[in-house]
Design a protein around this motif. Sequence first.
Motif, PDB file in Angstrom:
ATOM      1  N   ARG A  83       0.899  -1.049   0.066  1.00 25.71           N
ATOM      2  CA  ARG A  83      -0.083  -0.054  -0.087  1.00 25.71           C
ATOM      3  C   ARG A  83       0.806   1.144  -0.050  1.00 25.71           C
ATOM      4  N   ARG A  84       1.984   1.026  -0.968  1.00 27.31           N
ATOM      5  CA  ARG A  84       2.740   2.349  -1.036  1.00 27.31           C
ATOM      6  C   ARG A  84       2.679   2.804  -2.468  1.00 27.31           C
ATOM      7  N   PHE A  85       2.490   4.102  -2.588  1.00 28.36           N
ATOM      8  CA  PHE A  85       2.031   4.522  -3.842  1.00 28.36           C
ATOM      9  C   PHE A  85       3.325   5.494  -4.494  1.00 28.36           C
ATOM     10  N   PRO A  86       4.265   5.030  -5.258  1.00 30.54           N
ATOM     11  CA  PRO A  86       5.239   5.889  -5.644  1.00 30.54           C
ATOM     12  C   PRO A  86       4.815   6.971  -6.628  1.00 30.54           C
ATOM     13  N   THR A  87       3.946   7.790  -6.472  1.00 33.56           N
ATOM     14  CA  THR A  87       3.478   9.024  -7.229  1.00 33.56           C
ATOM     15  C   THR A  87       3.926  10.367  -6.744  1.00 33.56           C
ATOM     16  N   LYS A  88       3.869  11.515  -7.438  1.00 30.72           N
ATOM     17  CA  LYS A  88       4.600  12.692  -7.157  1.00 30.72           C
ATOM     18  C   LYS A  88       4.069  13.211  -5.852  1.00 30.72           C
ATOM     19  N   THR A  89       2.817  12.547  -5.394  1.00 28.37           N
ATOM     20  CA  THR A  89       2.400  13.169  -3.994  1.00 28.37           C
ATOM     21  C   THR A  89       2.654  12.104  -2.956  1.00 28.37           C
ATOM     22  N   GLY A  90       3.400  10.918  -3.358  1.00 27.81           N
ATOM     23  CA  GLY A  90       3.468   9.899  -2.301  1.00 27.81           C
ATOM     24  C   GLY A  90       2.366   9.152  -1.933  1.00 27.81           C
ATOM     25  N   LYS A  91       1.152   9.379  -2.507  1.00 34.05           N
ATOM     26  CA  LYS A  91      -0.084   8.711  -2.067  1.00 34.05           C
ATOM     27  C   LYS A  91      -0.823   8.345  -3.423  1.00 34.05           C
ATOM     28  N   ALA A  92      -1.984   7.659  -3.399  1.00 29.78           N
ATOM     29  CA  ALA A  92      -2.728   7.245  -4.732  1.00 29.78           C
ATOM     30  C   ALA A  92      -3.573   8.545  -4.706  1.00 29.78           C
ATOM     31  N   ASN A  93      -3.620   8.726  -5.910  1.00 30.26           N
ATOM     32  CA  ASN A  93      -4.109  10.290  -6.167  1.00 30.26           C
ATOM     33  C   ASN A  93      -5.812  10.080  -6.877  1.00 30.26           C
ATOM     34  N   PHE A  94      -6.792  10.749  -6.071  1.00 29.63           N
ATOM     35  CA  PHE A  94      -7.847  10.776  -6.487  1.00 29.63           C
ATOM     36  C   PHE A  94      -7.742  11.830  -7.826  1.00 29.63           C
ATOM     37  N   THR A  95      -8.615  12.050  -8.965  1.00 31.32           N
ATOM     38  CA  THR A  95      -8.644  12.905  -9.824  1.00 31.32           C
ATOM     39  C   THR A  95     -10.116  13.398 -10.113  1.00 31.32           C
ATOM     40  N   ALA A  96     -10.060  14.367 -10.846  1.00 36.52           N
ATOM     41  CA  ALA A  96     -11.579  14.892 -10.992  1.00 36.52           C
ATOM     42  C   ALA A  96     -11.665  15.539 -12.355  1.00 36.52           C
ATOM     43  N   ALA A  97     -11.312  14.928 -13.492  1.00 38.58           N
ATOM     44  CA  ALA A  97     -11.575  15.326 -14.638  1.00 38.58           C
ATOM     45  C   ALA A  97     -13.012  15.918 -15.164  1.00 38.58           C
ATOM     46  N   PRO A  98     -13.092  16.737 -16.045  1.00 38.24           N
ATOM     47  CA  PRO A  98     -14.598  16.867 -16.551  1.00 38.24           C
ATOM     48  C   PRO A  98     -15.260  15.611 -17.323  1.00 38.24           C
ATOM     49  N   VAL A  99     -16.373  15.253 -17.128  1.00 37.97           N
ATOM     50  CA  VAL A  99     -16.829  14.214 -17.692  1.00 37.97           C
ATOM     51  C   VAL A  99     -17.029  14.521 -19.074  1.00 37.97           C
ATOM     52  N   GLU A 100     -16.589  13.732 -19.943  1.00 40.92           N
ATOM     53  CA  GLU A 100     -16.675  13.586 -21.328  1.00 40.92           C
ATOM     54  C   GLU A 100     -17.377  12.301 -21.993  1.00 40.92           C
ATOM     55  N   TYR A 101     -18.208  12.532 -22.935  1.00 38.16           N
ATOM     56  CA  TYR A 101     -18.907  11.516 -23.665  1.00 38.16           C
ATOM     57  C   TYR A 101     -19.163  11.723 -25.264  1.00 38.16           C
ATOM     58  N   PRO A 102     -19.193  10.789 -26.348  1.00 39.68           N
ATOM     59  CA  PRO A 102     -19.314  11.421 -27.561  1.00 39.68           C
ATOM     60  C   PRO A 102     -20.834  11.897 -28.038  1.00 39.68           C
ATOM     61  N   ARG A 103     -21.001  12.818 -28.640  1.00 36.63           N
ATOM     62  CA  ARG A 103     -22.132  13.483 -29.073  1.00 36.63           C
ATOM     63  C   ARG A 103     -22.371  12.847 -30.544  1.00 36.63           C
ATOM     64  N   ILE A 104     -23.395  12.402 -30.996  1.00 35.42           N
ATOM     65  CA  ILE A 104     -23.703  11.567 -32.186  1.00 35.42           C
ATOM     66  C   ILE A 104     -24.337  12.306 -32.844  1.00 35.42           C
ATOM     67  N   PRO A 105     -24.115  12.998 -34.092  1.00 31.70           N
ATOM     68  CA  PRO A 105     -24.962  13.834 -34.963  1.00 31.70           C
ATOM     69  C   PRO A 105     -26.266  13.084 -35.257  1.00 31.70           C
TER      70      PRO A 105
END
Length: 756
Positions: A616-638
Amino acid sequence: MATKPPAGDPVQDAPQVAPPQHAAAGLPAIGHTLRIAQQQMGVARTARTLLKLNQKNGFDCPGCAWPEGDKRHTAEFCENGAKAVAEEATLRRVTPDFFAEHPLADLAGRSGYWLGQQGRITEPMYLPEGADRYEAVPWERAFEIIAEELTALGSPDEALFYTSGRTSNEAAFLFQLFAREFGTNNLPDCSNMCHESSGSALNETIGIGKGSVSLEDLHQADLIIVAGQNPGTNHPRMLSALEKAKTSGAKIISVNPLPEAGMERFKNPQSPVGMLKGTALNDLFLQIRIGGDQALFRLLNKLVIETGGAVDEAFVREHTHGYEELVAAAGEADWAETLTATGLTRPEIEQALAMILASKRTIVCWAMGLTQHKHAVATIREVVNLLLLRGNIGRPGAGVCPVRGHSNVQGDRTMGIFERPAPAFLDALDKEFGITSPRGHGYDVVRSIQALRDGKAKVLFAMGGNFVGATPDTDVTEAAIRRASLTVHVSTKLNRSHAVTGRRALILPTLGRTDKDVQASGKQFVTVEDSMGMVHASRGNLTPASPHLLSEPAIVARMARAVLGAASATPWEEFERDYAAIRDRISRVIPGFEDFNARAARPEGFRLPHAPRDERRFPTKTGKANFTAAPVEYPRIPEGRLLLQTLRSHDQYNTTIYGLDDRYRGITGGRRVVLVNPEDAAELGLADGAYTDLVGEWKDGVERRAPGFRVVHYPTARGCAAAYYPETNVLVPLDSTADTSNTPASKSVVVRFEPA
């Protein structure tokens, strides 16, 4: 007796269609396996070969990267693995006489199926500039040609060194060493086109771009979510693991635009009861619209957060970063928009939530259905968010499980096949070999094609694979390849890439997984890494198809001597003579491979370290597991358009076509079919059995057309369609790629339909 290859291409203009099946494997799989194996190998060779497949003293399947347990069944293979072996261990041969009879124009007009059915290539072949056909060439002269072209380049970065996943650890390590000693990080690989999105997402969120689970974890899980994946065709042995999990009480949710027979019911051919009755796998099938997965997981995360006691607060507090940002973003998730994005109903999502909340140990598995979209990386990050909220990383029976589709594609990346290597890896490589590796990033697959197109790259050397057949935007890619001064392919069999060449071209025939590999120091073995980080030996048992074949390590070593000459202090001859010398060097360069030779000699192999799983060691830049919060995307079909996903048939492995049927989907005798929901078809005026051209639409305004597809009314998600690749690769724009990973967006192609 093995049969002869087809003399001509079979007619594919009238495929037959029956209702899709609702169970996978069983007696039909056994019959089909034996028929294909007998056609390629004959009865005696079939038995001798298949009984060594995936055994501890045998060879690793050249197909998918699914792992084996410690206890092996006598028949430790699936239908498609047996097909892969049959194609490699075939008794059919492609000799210099074949090339004399078939000029390049003839080969270019053949289907991938016909090319692959001709058999094993027996000698090095050379296409001189201006020639109309290949001719035999001695190995020494072949390496001289490569040296002429590479040493004439204005910069080492004008060379591209592509790797297919079948390449062994030993060959991959030598290949990247040669490229870096030559002076470039241009090391594109097949992972760029499939799980690059997974690696990008996992490196950022948990600190390592690999899955965190073992086979035993699957057996112990309470809940397994299988998203964007068709195990019944692409990883059939996974069905056995899912069956065992079900027997132990696990629940399974399948998230996919198409219903797939293998996820409905698995008839285990290794069990009499299994063959007759089978095991129902799905507890819940979420028939999601293509590209709606991020929206689904975001809403599920919101609902988990809002449910009292559902978040593992101790885990989140101790091991994670960014929780508050996720809470804020998830709070904006909207039911109405999610239902639009996914095509699901509220009760379906609520049922999925209830299953998630009831599970203490959850695994999420995924494949190309998640990785090949513009928002693929954000989608996989959202999957990780769900697991982190519930503390399901670093817990037995829980974790992330990106299912790799090609044997040793993960091992090749571990060995350094990567255009953006970590500085620590380059430092270790330089220290071990006394070289100075370049630090600038190289080209991935898409950027390699662009470099060829723009004249910035001039030589393509491909270690296995079918570069032309696997890549997007077929017309653009083929035009780019033809601008190269030299294309080189290390191959066992013919494919489309041998027919679309640079001004000069070489085919270098190599040993396969099934072949004995004997070098100056004696019989050799190679190693591979499976999809779950286990490394083990692979030993072929068949006499090679020709005495003129060289192993992949030998090809790299001899090329290096020809190109680098006396200026290189690397002991290339020693590496060719004894692969143990390669493994000794790997053990000093790559963490986790200490005492490599001794550990590789163990029948069961060894597991590589994985900090999130093990500690349970996370070798990221923060030293922890990172939650993320990107804007939600999905395809729009014409309006008047559908969203197309490219996929495999059941008689297919990547770009290798074993036959013209897709048994589980009810398709026989042809591949140019497009699966369309009957309600969509009615709205678009597409009758079942009608023929149509598929025309891709993208923001560049370029018309991309795949002509002559039979419409098949099929229960796919509304607004979605599906068709096989590589036939539909022509519709995927080269510049339509995933954010961050740059993986081609082959599962998100807007198409219109025009009468054929």
